[in-house]
Design an enzyme around this catalytic site. Structure first.
Site, mmCIF file in Angstrom:
data_model
loop_
_atom_site.group_PDB
_atom_site.id
_atom_site.type_symbol
_atom_site.label_atom_id
_atom_site.label_comp_id
_atom_site.label_asym_id
_atom_site.label_seq_id
_atom_site.Cartn_x
_atom_site.Cartn_y
_atom_site.Cartn_z
ATOM 1 N N ASN A 62 0.873 -1.170 0.000
ATOM 2 C CA ASN A 62 0.000 0.000 0.000
ATOM 3 C C ASN A 62 0.912 1.223 0.000
ATOM 4 O OD1 ASN A 62 -1.632 2.165 0.624
ATOM 5 N ND2 ASN A 62 -2.871 1.040 2.107
ATOM 6 N N VAL A 63 0.870 1.987 -1.090
ATOM 7 C CA VAL A 63 1.832 3.096 -1.241
ATOM 8 C C VAL A 63 1.641 4.193 -0.191
ATOM 9 C CG1 VAL A 63 2.165 2.715 -3.726
ATOM 10 C CG2 VAL A 63 0.402 4.339 -2.946
ATOM 11 N N ASN A 89 2.481 5.751 -10.235
ATOM 12 C CA ASN A 89 1.236 5.703 -11.002
ATOM 13 C C ASN A 89 0.001 5.372 -10.167
ATOM 14 O OD1 ASN A 89 -0.436 5.019 -13.596
ATOM 15 N ND2 ASN A 89 -0.436 3.128 -12.393
ATOM 16 N N TYR A 162 -8.696 15.225 -5.498
ATOM 17 C CA TYR A 162 -7.883 14.688 -6.609
ATOM 18 C C TYR A 162 -7.068 15.799 -7.284
ATOM 19 C CZ TYR A 162 -7.070 11.795 -10.839
ATOM 20 O OH TYR A 162 -6.510 11.079 -11.876
ATOM 21 N N ALA A 164 -6.096 18.669 -6.061
ATOM 22 C CA ALA A 164 -5.040 19.150 -5.158
ATOM 23 C C ALA A 164 -3.862 18.180 -5.167
ATOM 24 C CB ALA A 164 -5.591 19.307 -3.743
ATOM 25 N N LYS A 166 -3.038 16.009 -7.539
ATOM 26 C CA LYS A 166 -2.378 15.939 -8.849
ATOM 27 C C LYS A 166 -1.550 17.187 -9.140
ATOM 28 C CE LYS A 166 -3.632 11.787 -10.037
ATOM 29 N NZ LYS A 166 -2.593 10.738 -10.108
ATOM 30 N N ILE A 195 -8.181 8.809 -20.368
ATOM 31 C CA ILE A 195 -7.636 7.598 -20.976
ATOM 32 C C ILE A 195 -8.556 6.424 -20.610
ATOM 33 C CG2 ILE A 195 -5.545 6.191 -21.252
ATOM 34 C CD1 ILE A 195 -5.066 9.222 -21.772
HETATM 35 P P1 NAP Z 1 -6.886 2.238 -12.219
HETATM 36 O O1 NAP Z 1 -7.314 1.452 -13.403
HETATM 37 O O2 NAP Z 1 -7.870 2.456 -11.120
HETATM 38 O O3 NAP Z 1 -5.558 1.594 -11.626
HETATM 39 C C1 NAP Z 1 -4.958 2.105 -10.468
HETATM 40 C C2 NAP Z 1 -4.176 0.996 -9.807
HETATM 41 O O4 NAP Z 1 -3.613 1.532 -8.580
HETATM 42 C C3 NAP Z 1 -5.054 -0.191 -9.386
HETATM 43 O O5 NAP Z 1 -4.419 -1.391 -9.745
HETATM 44 C C4 NAP Z 1 -5.152 -0.034 -7.877
HETATM 45 O O6 NAP Z 1 -5.277 -1.260 -7.183
HETATM 46 C C5 NAP Z 1 -3.814 0.589 -7.556
HETATM 47 N N1 NAP Z 1 -3.846 1.237 -6.243
HETATM 48 C C6 NAP Z 1 -4.842 2.001 -5.719
HETATM 49 N N2 NAP Z 1 -4.527 2.386 -4.474
HETATM 50 C C7 NAP Z 1 -3.310 1.836 -4.194
HETATM 51 C C8 NAP Z 1 -2.474 1.867 -3.057
HETATM 52 N N3 NAP Z 1 -2.823 2.527 -1.938
HETATM 53 N N4 NAP Z 1 -1.303 1.201 -3.104
HETATM 54 C C9 NAP Z 1 -0.949 0.509 -4.205
HETATM 55 N N5 NAP Z 1 -1.692 0.455 -5.328
HETATM 56 C C10 NAP Z 1 -2.867 1.114 -5.316
HETATM 57 O O7 NAP Z 1 -6.396 3.690 -12.663
HETATM 58 P P2 NAP Z 1 -5.730 4.189 -14.042
HETATM 59 O O8 NAP Z 1 -6.781 4.798 -14.872
HETATM 60 O O9 NAP Z 1 -4.850 3.147 -14.612
HETATM 61 O O10 NAP Z 1 -4.862 5.406 -13.483
HETATM 62 C C11 NAP Z 1 -3.498 5.288 -13.172
HETATM 63 C C12 NAP Z 1 -2.967 6.656 -12.751
HETATM 64 O O11 NAP Z 1 -3.189 7.596 -13.805
HETATM 65 C C13 NAP Z 1 -3.659 7.241 -11.522
HETATM 66 O O12 NAP Z 1 -2.734 7.946 -10.732
HETATM 67 C C14 NAP Z 1 -4.666 8.211 -12.118
HETATM 68 O O13 NAP Z 1 -5.015 9.231 -11.217
HETATM 69 C C15 NAP Z 1 -3.895 8.711 -13.316
HETATM 70 N N6 NAP Z 1 -4.721 9.266 -14.381
HETATM 71 C C16 NAP Z 1 -5.625 8.469 -15.034
HETATM 72 C C17 NAP Z 1 -6.391 9.020 -16.059
HETATM 73 C C18 NAP Z 1 -7.381 8.205 -16.835
HETATM 74 O O14 NAP Z 1 -8.114 8.808 -17.627
HETATM 75 N N7 NAP Z 1 -7.441 6.891 -16.668
HETATM 76 C C19 NAP Z 1 -6.242 10.370 -16.384
HETATM 77 C C20 NAP Z 1 -5.329 11.147 -15.682
HETATM 78 C C21 NAP Z 1 -4.556 10.569 -14.697
HETATM 79 P P3 NAP Z 1 -6.741 -1.875 -6.808
HETATM 80 O O15 NAP Z 1 -7.532 -1.865 -8.072
HETATM 81 O O16 NAP Z 1 -6.422 -3.229 -6.276
HETATM 82 O O17 NAP Z 1 -7.312 -0.941 -5.778
#
Ligand code: NAP
Length: 252
Positions: A62-63, A89, A162, A164, A166, A195
């Protein structure tokens, strides 16, 4: 940085963007440290990393927990023989208006809702960045840290917590670029637009449609487009202290 045989850690690599990054970097010969909460999700990422022609190892962590992050980064260095890159990430969404009036009732974003996002998306990035820097300095070969920010860092309605966090991780990348250059460590951030991942799949279809219509590219991004930016930032030794926006031209 030539990625061949380099050790790159990706947090939140059990699915979504993190998995795409891990697989993309594996195809360039990097060895992966996959960090996430869920062992079974990481097993699938590891399978895909191996199918892409490389190797890796998964770490349940857990980060947001200091003791777990310290132990994980020490273990990565010991197991894989060093650490050359980190992609911060892992992230969560807990959206809501700061205050809302419904049927004459005022409701508030709770402190718990605020704090849960700050813990993972801001403190988690600080902790992993700090521990990665420690291991990179000990290794003596320099390195590169990438914080995944978001287009929401500009300030997006319903995302006090979120946005704040980011904005914070984008500015921390600039701080680290200045502080860590003396050790040969670079730091950058990427601010993705919308995305297509599990995270955005959880949005309401009407909201997704409305949002896509406002993107100049008229489509959401795909995870490989962010993975490609990650690879570029790791590989280009003169990129440091910058926030790269990958958003199809969208501005909030
Ligand atoms: P996602 O599909 O929800 O994947 C996030 C991953 O992080 C999941 O595997 C999750 O694990 C893991 N995670 C959550 N809390 C954690 C913790 N405390 N310790 C360790 N791992 C943890 O999200 P994503 O869309 O791939 O997004 C990845 C990053 O890009 C994020 O930082 C997000 O804010 C950023 N981002 C995404 C988008 C977009 O449009 N998708 C746009 C801008 C920025 P569990 O599923 O097991 O909880």
């Amino acid at each position: 940085m030539n990625l061949h045989n380099k050790v790159i850690a990706v947090t939140g690599a059990g699915q979504g963007l993190g998995r795409a990054m891990a697989v993309y970097l594996a195809s360039k010969g990097a060895r992966l440290a996959i960090i996430d909460l869920d062992e079974s999700h990481m097993a699938e990422t590891l399978r895909q990393v191996e199918a892409a022609g490389s190797t890796g190892r998964s770490y349940v962590c857990n980060v947001a927990k200091e003791d777990q992050v310290e132990a994980t980064f020490a273990a990565i260095s010991a197991d894989l023989g060093g650490l050359h890159g980190l992609v911060n990430n892992a992230g969560i969404l807990r959206d809501g208006l700061m205050v809302k009036v419904k049927d004459g009732e005022v409701t508030k974003m709770s402190l718990a809702q605020w704090q849960s996002v700050i813990d993972v998306n801001l403190t988690g990035v600080f902790l992993c960045g700090r521990e990665a820097a420690v291991q990179m300095i000990k290794g003596g070969e320099g390195g590169c840290i990438i914080n995944i920010s978001s287009i929401s860092r500009a300030g997006n309605m319903g995302q006090s917590n979120y946005s704040a966090a980011k904005a914070g991780v984008a500015s921390m990348a600039v701080v680290w670029a200045k502080e860590l250059a003396r050790y040969g460590i670079r730091a950058n951030a990427i601010a993705p637009g919308f995305i297509a991942t599990e995270m955005t799949a959880s949005m309401k279809p009407e909201a997704l449609e409305k949002m896509t219509a406002g993107i100049p590219a008229k489509r959401m991004g795909v995870p490989d487009e962010i993975a490609h930016a990650v690879s570029f930032l790791l590989e280009n030794d003169y990129m440091s202290g910058r926030v790269v926006e990958v958003d199809g031209g969208l501005r909030l």
